[in-house]
Design a protein around this motif. Structure first.
Motif, PDB file in Angstrom:
ATOM      1  N   MET A  79      34.114  43.406 -44.507  1.00 26.33           N
ATOM      2  CA  MET A  79      34.325  42.896 -45.861  1.00 26.33           C
ATOM      3  C   MET A  79      33.264  41.852 -46.211  1.00 26.33           C
ATOM      4  SD  MET A  79      37.673  40.923 -47.388  1.00 26.33           S
ATOM      5  CE  MET A  79      37.728  40.316 -49.078  1.00 26.33           C
ATOM      6  N   ILE A  80      33.042  40.925 -45.312  1.00 30.81           N
ATOM      7  CA  ILE A  80      32.087  39.846 -45.598  1.00 30.81           C
ATOM      8  C   ILE A  80      30.660  40.367 -45.647  1.00 30.81           C
ATOM      9  CG2 ILE A  80      31.100  37.708 -44.662  1.00 30.81           C
ATOM     10  CD1 ILE A  80      33.912  36.977 -43.702  1.00 30.81           C
ATOM     11  N   ILE A  81      30.307  41.275 -44.722  1.00 32.61           N
ATOM     12  CA  ILE A  81      28.958  41.843 -44.726  1.00 32.61           C
ATOM     13  C   ILE A  81      28.691  42.573 -46.039  1.00 32.61           C
ATOM     14  CG2 ILE A  81      27.436  43.534 -43.626  1.00 32.61           C
ATOM     15  CD1 ILE A  81      27.866  40.961 -42.074  1.00 32.61           C
ATOM     16  N   THR A  82      29.678  43.323 -46.524  1.00 29.41           N
ATOM     17  CA  THR A  82      29.521  44.031 -47.804  1.00 29.41           C
ATOM     18  C   THR A  82      29.506  43.049 -48.966  1.00 29.41           C
ATOM     19  OG1 THR A  82      30.804  45.832 -46.826  1.00 29.41           O
ATOM     20  CG2 THR A  82      30.367  45.973 -49.167  1.00 29.41           C
ATOM     21  N   ALA A  83      30.357  42.036 -48.896  1.00 24.34           N
ATOM     22  CA  ALA A  83      30.461  41.068 -49.987  1.00 24.34           C
ATOM     23  C   ALA A  83      29.180  40.277 -50.200  1.00 24.34           C
ATOM     24  CB  ALA A  83      31.621  40.112 -49.737  1.00 24.34           C
ATOM     25  N   VAL A  84      28.375  40.118 -49.136  1.00 22.93           N
ATOM     26  CA  VAL A  84      27.149  39.321 -49.291  1.00 22.93           C
ATOM     27  C   VAL A  84      25.957  40.162 -49.738  1.00 22.93           C
ATOM     28  CG1 VAL A  84      27.917  37.625 -47.602  1.00 22.93           C
ATOM     29  CG2 VAL A  84      26.470  39.518 -46.848  1.00 22.93           C
ATOM     30  N   GLY A  85      26.196  41.436 -50.067  1.00 20.75           N
ATOM     31  CA  GLY A  85      25.136  42.228 -50.675  1.00 20.75           C
ATOM     32  C   GLY A  85      24.597  43.377 -49.855  1.00 20.75           C
ATOM     33  N   VAL A  86      25.246  43.687 -48.721  1.00 17.94           N
ATOM     34  CA  VAL A  86      24.831  44.843 -47.920  1.00 17.94           C
ATOM     35  C   VAL A  86      25.619  46.055 -48.395  1.00 17.94           C
ATOM     36  CG1 VAL A  86      24.767  45.832 -45.587  1.00 17.94           C
ATOM     37  CG2 VAL A  86      24.268  43.401 -45.939  1.00 17.94           C
ATOM     38  N   PHE A  87      24.955  47.208 -48.546  1.00 17.03           N
ATOM     39  CA  PHE A  87      25.645  48.416 -48.965  1.00 17.03           C
ATOM     40  C   PHE A  87      26.772  48.739 -47.993  1.00 17.03           C
ATOM     41  CE2 PHE A  87      22.033  50.682 -51.478  1.00 17.03           C
ATOM     42  CZ  PHE A  87      22.037  49.625 -52.375  1.00 17.03           C
ATOM     43  N   ILE A  88      27.873  49.274 -48.498  1.00 17.12           N
ATOM     44  CA  ILE A  88      29.023  49.562 -47.651  1.00 17.12           C
ATOM     45  C   ILE A  88      28.700  50.545 -46.527  1.00 17.12           C
ATOM     46  CG2 ILE A  88      29.950  51.181 -49.376  1.00 17.12           C
ATOM     47  CD1 ILE A  88      32.749  50.492 -48.357  1.00 17.12           C
ATOM     48  N   PRO A  89      27.912  51.618 -46.725  1.00 16.79           N
ATOM     49  CA  PRO A  89      27.600  52.474 -45.570  1.00 16.79           C
ATOM     50  C   PRO A  89      26.808  51.722 -44.498  1.00 16.79           C
ATOM     51  CG  PRO A  89      27.006  53.570 -47.629  1.00 16.79           C
ATOM     52  CD  PRO A  89      27.300  52.148 -47.952  1.00 16.79           C
ATOM     53  N   VAL A  90      25.892  50.856 -44.931  1.00 17.76           N
ATOM     54  CA  VAL A  90      25.090  50.076 -43.989  1.00 17.76           C
ATOM     55  C   VAL A  90      25.979  49.065 -43.260  1.00 17.76           C
ATOM     56  CG1 VAL A  90      23.110  48.535 -43.726  1.00 17.76           C
ATOM     57  CG2 VAL A  90      23.027  50.385 -45.395  1.00 17.76           C
ATOM     58  N   ALA A  91      26.916  48.461 -43.985  1.00 17.35           N
ATOM     59  CA  ALA A  91      27.838  47.510 -43.361  1.00 17.35           C
ATOM     60  C   ALA A  91      28.655  48.190 -42.262  1.00 17.35           C
ATOM     61  CB  ALA A  91      28.769  46.909 -44.413  1.00 17.35           C
ATOM     62  N   VAL A  92      29.112  49.417 -42.537  1.00 17.51           N
ATOM     63  CA  VAL A  92      29.866  50.164 -41.522  1.00 17.51           C
ATOM     64  C   VAL A  92      28.975  50.471 -40.318  1.00 17.51           C
ATOM     65  CG1 VAL A  92      31.050  52.339 -41.030  1.00 17.51           C
ATOM     66  CG2 VAL A  92      31.500  51.138 -43.169  1.00 17.51           C
ATOM     67  N   LEU A  93      27.730  50.851 -40.576  1.00 19.83           N
ATOM     68  CA  LEU A  93      26.793  51.136 -39.479  1.00 19.83           C
ATOM     69  C   LEU A  93      26.547  49.905 -38.614  1.00 19.83           C
ATOM     70  CD1 LEU A  93      24.122  53.369 -41.274  1.00 19.83           C
ATOM     71  CD2 LEU A  93      25.718  54.071 -39.482  1.00 19.83           C
ATOM     72  N   ILE A  94      26.506  48.719 -39.250  1.00 22.62           N
ATOM     73  CA  ILE A  94      26.267  47.474 -38.512  1.00 22.62           C
ATOM     74  C   ILE A  94      27.448  47.129 -37.609  1.00 22.62           C
ATOM     75  CG2 ILE A  94      26.065  44.957 -38.798  1.00 22.62           C
ATOM     76  CD1 ILE A  94      24.336  45.530 -41.285  1.00 22.62           C
ATOM     77  N   VAL A  95      28.652  47.299 -38.132  1.00 22.75           N
ATOM     78  CA  VAL A  95      29.850  46.872 -37.395  1.00 22.75           C
ATOM     79  C   VAL A  95      30.367  47.976 -36.461  1.00 22.75           C
ATOM     80  CG1 VAL A  95      32.157  45.836 -37.628  1.00 22.75           C
ATOM     81  CG2 VAL A  95      30.415  45.370 -39.349  1.00 22.75           C
ATOM     82  N   ALA A  96      30.007  49.239 -36.715  1.00 23.21           N
ATOM     83  CA  ALA A  96      30.545  50.360 -35.926  1.00 23.21           C
ATOM     84  C   ALA A  96      30.343  50.216 -34.414  1.00 23.21           C
ATOM     85  CB  ALA A  96      29.951  51.678 -36.424  1.00 23.21           C
ATOM     86  N   PRO A  97      29.145  49.824 -33.920  1.00 23.69           N
ATOM     87  CA  PRO A  97      29.003  49.664 -32.463  1.00 23.69           C
ATOM     88  C   PRO A  97      29.965  48.630 -31.882  1.00 23.69           C
ATOM     89  CG  PRO A  97      26.853  49.697 -33.540  1.00 23.69           C
ATOM     90  CD  PRO A  97      27.874  49.600 -34.617  1.00 23.69           C
ATOM     91  N   ILE A  98      30.192  47.560 -32.649  1.00 21.90           N
ATOM     92  CA  ILE A  98      31.148  46.538 -32.200  1.00 21.90           C
ATOM     93  C   ILE A  98      32.546  47.149 -32.151  1.00 21.90           C
ATOM     94  CG2 ILE A  98      32.060  44.224 -32.632  1.00 21.90           C
ATOM     95  CD1 ILE A  98      29.595  43.703 -34.384  1.00 21.90           C
ATOM     96  N   ALA A  99      32.889  47.940 -33.184  1.00 20.58           N
ATOM     97  CA  ALA A  99      34.210  48.564 -33.267  1.00 20.58           C
ATOM     98  C   ALA A  99      34.439  49.529 -32.106  1.00 20.58           C
ATOM     99  CB  ALA A  99      34.360  49.292 -34.599  1.00 20.58           C
ATOM    100  N   LEU A 100      33.432  50.324 -31.777  1.00 19.20           N
ATOM    101  CA  LEU A 100      33.564  51.273 -30.670  1.00 19.20           C
ATOM    102  C   LEU A 100      33.800  50.546 -29.347  1.00 19.20           C
ATOM    103  CD1 LEU A 100      30.757  53.832 -31.623  1.00 19.20           C
ATOM    104  CD2 LEU A 100      33.228  54.246 -31.635  1.00 19.20           C
TER     105      LEU A 100
END
Length: 431
Positions: A109-130
């Protein structure tokens, strides 16, 4: 286009053709243009009038395009510098494993809220999530819902293309729409955490070989204090005018600087704070490249929005709503839902909804800010369908099959629907 009214049948045929062509993997820009051309011709326009319809439609989105390109500076800085990664890692570490779902949703939410596209935000956090999911035994569907739902919540309060489109569609300041989406966004985050928690033991789990190898080397990323400078500057500058208007402080209320200036300035200040001013050419070039595809789709959406605007489709929809006896307030969220579902894109859906139904929504007595927030939240309900890139990007990020990813759509709709219902109740009936 003076005096030209295209048949609503032509508008529907053109929109349907564009959707079919997108599903058939034709480039979305060409699909939207071809749909607009065929729809205009079927609707009764001649060749010259058809060109005028497309030109008028694309011209109507140029203000949005300029601001999206300007936002590319901030997006490039946040992504290329590693600032977004720093923020995500910090949030997950702070909350720890016991509140993993909340941490992942909040981080996205915060990564997207600060101006990163939502697909890119998911790509950034996905490795952490896995990695977290593998250690905690959390299912993939719960993990991706946390990322996607958190991203949706952040997306409606961000300086991203969809929020810019909602603001420009109703002639509002970007900060007004961002602030207007705050309460629905918080409700969306809470719903995300609740539903994802219910799903954490359902479905396929993260396998050992799907976890990124080794710990992330954070030494190459900027420290948190420097990483948050760019988004902090952007938020502060964007909120000066609304705060002044609410508090009655005239000096602040008169601070009317467009997002086209604020977002690049915030990116440059953040770059300097991270001591990476020598990479300004690299970061801005990267930001521009990442915005190019979005800009082209916005132009394509402008073409088909021109078709729908020149038709009597909105008149027919208003007549249908009147005949059904339901409140005209619902036209705003319904238009957002339908247009975003048709294009599988929040930003394209908002462009189409505001360009096609904006005037009709306002004519029904809905205030511009209420209209913008309801259209915007409506566009998050079913915008992650397979004809869009977001569906496939997120499936790849979480190593899910198409069938597994399809199973997530109803849960994403619950999150988007929650934000839409809260926005409709709040702005359509309470305020």
């Amino acid at each position: 286009m003076d005096g030209l009214t295209i048949s609503w049948i032509g508008a529907l045929v053109g929109l349907a053709l564009a959707i079919i062509l997108i599903l058939r993997k034709l480039n979305p820009v060409y699909a939207l243009f071809l749909g607009a051309i065929v729809g205009a011709l079927i609707g009764g326009a001649n060749l010259e009038e058809t060109v005028n319809v497309l030109v008028g439609g694309t011209q109507s989105v140029m203000g949005t395009v300029l601001r999206v390109l300007a936002a590319g500076v901030l997006a490039g800085v946040m992504m290329e510098s590693g600032a977004a990664e720093t923020i995500a890692q910090a949030i997950v570490r702070k909350f720890g494993g016991s509140r993993a779902i909340l941490a992942l949703a909040l981080a996205t939410m915060i990564i997207t809220a600060v101006g990163v596209f939502i697909p890119v935000a998911v790509l950034i956090v996905a490795p952490i999530a896995l990695s977290v999911g593998n250690k905690m035994g959390i299912s993939k569907v719960a993990l991706l819902l946390a990322l996607s739902g958190g991203g949706k919540a952040g997306n409606i309060i961000s300086p991203n293309p969809n929020t810019i489109a909602a603001a420009r569609g109703f002639d509002l300041d970007l900060s007004q729409v961002m602030l207007g989406g705050f309460v629905p966004a918080v409700c969306g985050l809470l719903m995300t955490v609740w539903v994802a928690s219910l799903l954490k033991n359902k479905g396929i789990k993260v396998a050992d070989d799907e976890v990124p190898g080794g710990e992330v080397d954070m030494s190459k990323y900027p420290p948190l204090g420097r990483a948050i400078v760019a988004p902090l500057v952007a938020v502060v500058l964007l909120m000066i005018n609304p705060i002044g208007s609410i508090s009655g402080i005239e000096a602040l209320a008169n601070f009317k600087v467009d997002a086209m200036y604020i977002l690049p300035l915030a990116g440059i200040i953040g770059m300097l704070a991270m001591k990476q001013g020598n990479k300004i050419l690299q970061y801005t070039a990267s930001g521009l490249n990442k915005m190019t595809a979005t800009v082209l789709i916005l132009i394509g959406a402008g073409g088909i929005a021109g078709l729908i605007s020149a038709s009597d489709l909105s008149t027919q929809v208003v007549a249908l709503i009147d005949a059904s006896g339901i409140s005209g307030t619902f036209l705003a969220p319904i238009s957002g839902i339908l247009m975003a579902a048709a294009t599988a894109s929040t930003s394209t859906g908002v462009i189409l909804a505001t360009g096609s139904f904006g005037e009709a929504i306002l004519n029904m007595g809905t205030a511009p800010l209420a209209a913008a927030v309801m259209v915007h939240t409506g566009a998050t309900v079913i915008d992650s369908l397979p004809q869009g890139n977001y569906f496939h990007v997120t499936a790849d990020a979480m190593k899910m099959t198409i069938r597994q990813r399809m199973g997530l759509i109803p849960y994403e709709a619950i999150v988007g629907g929650t934000m839409m219902i809260v926005a409709t109740l709040l702005y359509g009936f309470i305020l």
